[in-house]
Design an enzyme around this catalytic site. Structure first.
Site, PDB file in Angstrom:
ATOM      1  N   LYS A   1       0.848  -1.209   0.000  1.00  0.00           N
ATOM      2  CA  LYS A   1       0.000   0.000   0.000  1.00  0.00           C
ATOM      3  C   LYS A   1       0.877   1.249   0.000  1.00  0.00           C
ATOM      4  O   LYS A   1       0.637   2.191  -0.762  1.00  0.00           O
ATOM      5  CB  LYS A   1      -0.936  -0.035   1.223  1.00  0.00           C
ATOM      6  CG  LYS A   1      -1.966  -1.156   1.138  1.00  0.00           C
ATOM      7  CD  LYS A   1      -2.746  -1.376   2.438  1.00  0.00           C
ATOM      8  CE  LYS A   1      -3.649  -2.609   2.336  1.00  0.00           C
ATOM      9  NZ  LYS A   1      -4.440  -2.887   3.539  1.00  0.00           N
TER      10      LYS A   1
ATOM     11  N   ASP B   1     -10.736   2.559   4.428  1.00  0.00           N
ATOM     12  CA  ASP B   1     -10.970   1.113   4.412  1.00  0.00           C
ATOM     13  C   ASP B   1     -12.466   0.799   4.362  1.00  0.00           C
ATOM     14  O   ASP B   1     -12.859  -0.345   4.119  1.00  0.00           O
ATOM     15  CB  ASP B   1     -10.377   0.464   5.678  1.00  0.00           C
ATOM     16  CG  ASP B   1      -9.125  -0.335   5.379  1.00  0.00           C
ATOM     17  OD1 ASP B   1      -8.974  -0.800   4.228  1.00  0.00           O
ATOM     18  OD2 ASP B   1      -8.300  -0.499   6.300  1.00  0.00           O
TER      19      ASP B   1
ATOM     20  N   GLN C   1      -4.222  -1.658   9.736  1.00  0.00           N
ATOM     21  CA  GLN C   1      -4.168  -3.000   9.168  1.00  0.00           C
ATOM     22  C   GLN C   1      -4.690  -4.027  10.173  1.00  0.00           C
ATOM     23  O   GLN C   1      -4.309  -4.017  11.349  1.00  0.00           O
ATOM     24  CB  GLN C   1      -2.717  -3.334   8.753  1.00  0.00           C
ATOM     25  CG  GLN C   1      -2.569  -4.610   7.954  1.00  0.00           C
ATOM     26  CD  GLN C   1      -3.249  -4.568   6.589  1.00  0.00           C
ATOM     27  OE1 GLN C   1      -3.385  -3.508   5.983  1.00  0.00           O
ATOM     28  NE2 GLN C   1      -3.685  -5.706   6.099  1.00  0.00           N
TER      29      GLN C   1
HETATM   30  N1  GUN Z   1      -6.672  -7.204   6.599  1.00  0.00           N
HETATM   31  C1  GUN Z   1      -7.050  -7.974   5.561  1.00  0.00           C
HETATM   32  N2  GUN Z   1      -7.578  -7.211   4.584  1.00  0.00           N
HETATM   33  C2  GUN Z   1      -7.530  -5.940   5.010  1.00  0.00           C
HETATM   34  C3  GUN Z   1      -7.926  -4.692   4.427  1.00  0.00           C
HETATM   35  O1  GUN Z   1      -8.453  -4.598   3.315  1.00  0.00           O
HETATM   36  N3  GUN Z   1      -7.691  -3.601   5.191  1.00  0.00           N
HETATM   37  C4  GUN Z   1      -7.131  -3.673   6.417  1.00  0.00           C
HETATM   38  N4  GUN Z   1      -6.964  -2.542   7.103  1.00  0.00           N
HETATM   39  N5  GUN Z   1      -6.760  -4.810   6.973  1.00  0.00           N
HETATM   40  C5  GUN Z   1      -6.962  -5.933   6.270  1.00  0.00           C
END
Ligand code: GUN
Length: 291
Positions: A52, A119, A96
């Site tokens: 990211k 998110d 995350q």
């Molecule tokens: N953990 C697994 N997928 C995601 C996601 O799309 N965003 C976040 N913040 N954590 C995750």
């Protein structure tokens, strides 16, 4: 059989955002700015967050990676989120997941300002999505919708079978595919660990979204000939012959299912890059809404 190339489709989305960022800067504006919060050192989370942050750099966004040891208290994390909420130079915040057991994910998700919730996990974002209001759509379902759009795959009136009911993928995916929108208007069946006759239901699917987190679960004998199969799984399967000691497997047995499917997304190189594209689009959207 059409291979749904997420690397190519995400490149197209990211190129658009890069040009948009350049134009903003030429007009004297700052670039969009994403803050990513990573707690602990879960190998998969490290990889996702690194991807990211790298993508932000590629398209000209600013990014800040905030790292904490897994012993951080819930309150310290909430305090940091409050600080990021109040920081005017930050447009999007993502924490995350998963978080260590002593920290409530629900509390943390609700602590992120809905204005910066790139998110799309905040209950306000989810509620707005259900009602078809302007919001942030969770990155993975958003990325899948962008993939359907990139390949102009007709969804109207089709039967979509979603395997998995997580808040991150399965449930939002079922809402989006059933919505009255261009790449929605499906009849949706959502399957989970208590579903009876899963194989029979899958065989009825014109579209299958596999998001249950079990390596190579979907086999050719579960798929209707010509169906569109989207593989959301990313499982590390130990393999001593692999350089890293493991291989990444999707939820779909690609070699087997590609003999019957009409279109299929590979792992890696399918939904993963599209998730990042979805996040980058949400970050631009957060920037523009706050501006
Ligand atoms: N953990 C697994 N997928 C995601 C996601 O799309 N965003 C976040 N913040 N954590 C995750």
């Amino acid at each position: 059989m059409l291979r749904l190339d997420g690397t190519a489709a995400s490149k197209a989305v990211k190129e658009q955002l890069k040009q948009q960022t350049l134009r903003l800067e030429q007009d004297g504006n700052r670039a969009p700015h994403l803050a990513a919060v990573l707690v602990g050192s879960n190998g998969a989370s490290e990889t996702y967050v690194a991807g990211k942050v790298k993508s932000c750099g590629e398209i000209g966004y600013d990014s800040t990676l905030v790292r904490f040891d897994e012993t951080i208290s819930e309150q310290e994390l909430l305090d940091k989120i409050a600080e990021l909420n109040n920081d005017d130079t930050i447009d999007g915040i993502l924490v995350q997941l998963p978080l260590p057991k002593h920290i409530s994910e629900a509390k943390v998700i609700s602590a992120v300002s809905p204005l910066k919730d790139v998110d799309g996990f905040h209950p306000i974002s989810v509620g707005r999505m259900v009602q078809g209001l302007e919001t942030f759509i969770p990155a993975t379902p958003y990325g899948i919708m962008l993939m359907l759009e990139h390949y102009q795959l007709e969804t109207k009136g089709k039967h979509a079978v979603v395997i998995g009911r997580s808040n991150i993928v399965g449930r939002p995916m079922s809402i989006l595919l059933s919505s009255n929108t261009t790449y929605g208007n499906c009849t949706v069946t959502i399957c989970h660990s208590h579903t009876h006759n899963l194989k029979d239901l899958c065989l009825q699917g014109d579209i299958i979204i596999a998001a249950l987190g079990r390596a190579e679960f979907v086999k050719a004998d579960m798929v209707k000939p010509g169906a569109i199969v989207i593989d959301v799984g990313i499982t590390r399967v130990m393999d001593e012959t692999a350089a890293k000691g493991y291989r990444i497997k999707g939820d779909v047995d690609y070699a087997d299912v590609s003999t019957v499917a009409g279109a299929i997304s590979p792992v890696p190189g399918g939904v993963g890059p599209m998730t990042i594209a979805g996040l980058m689009k949400n970050t631009m959207e957060a920037y523009l809404r706050r501006k």
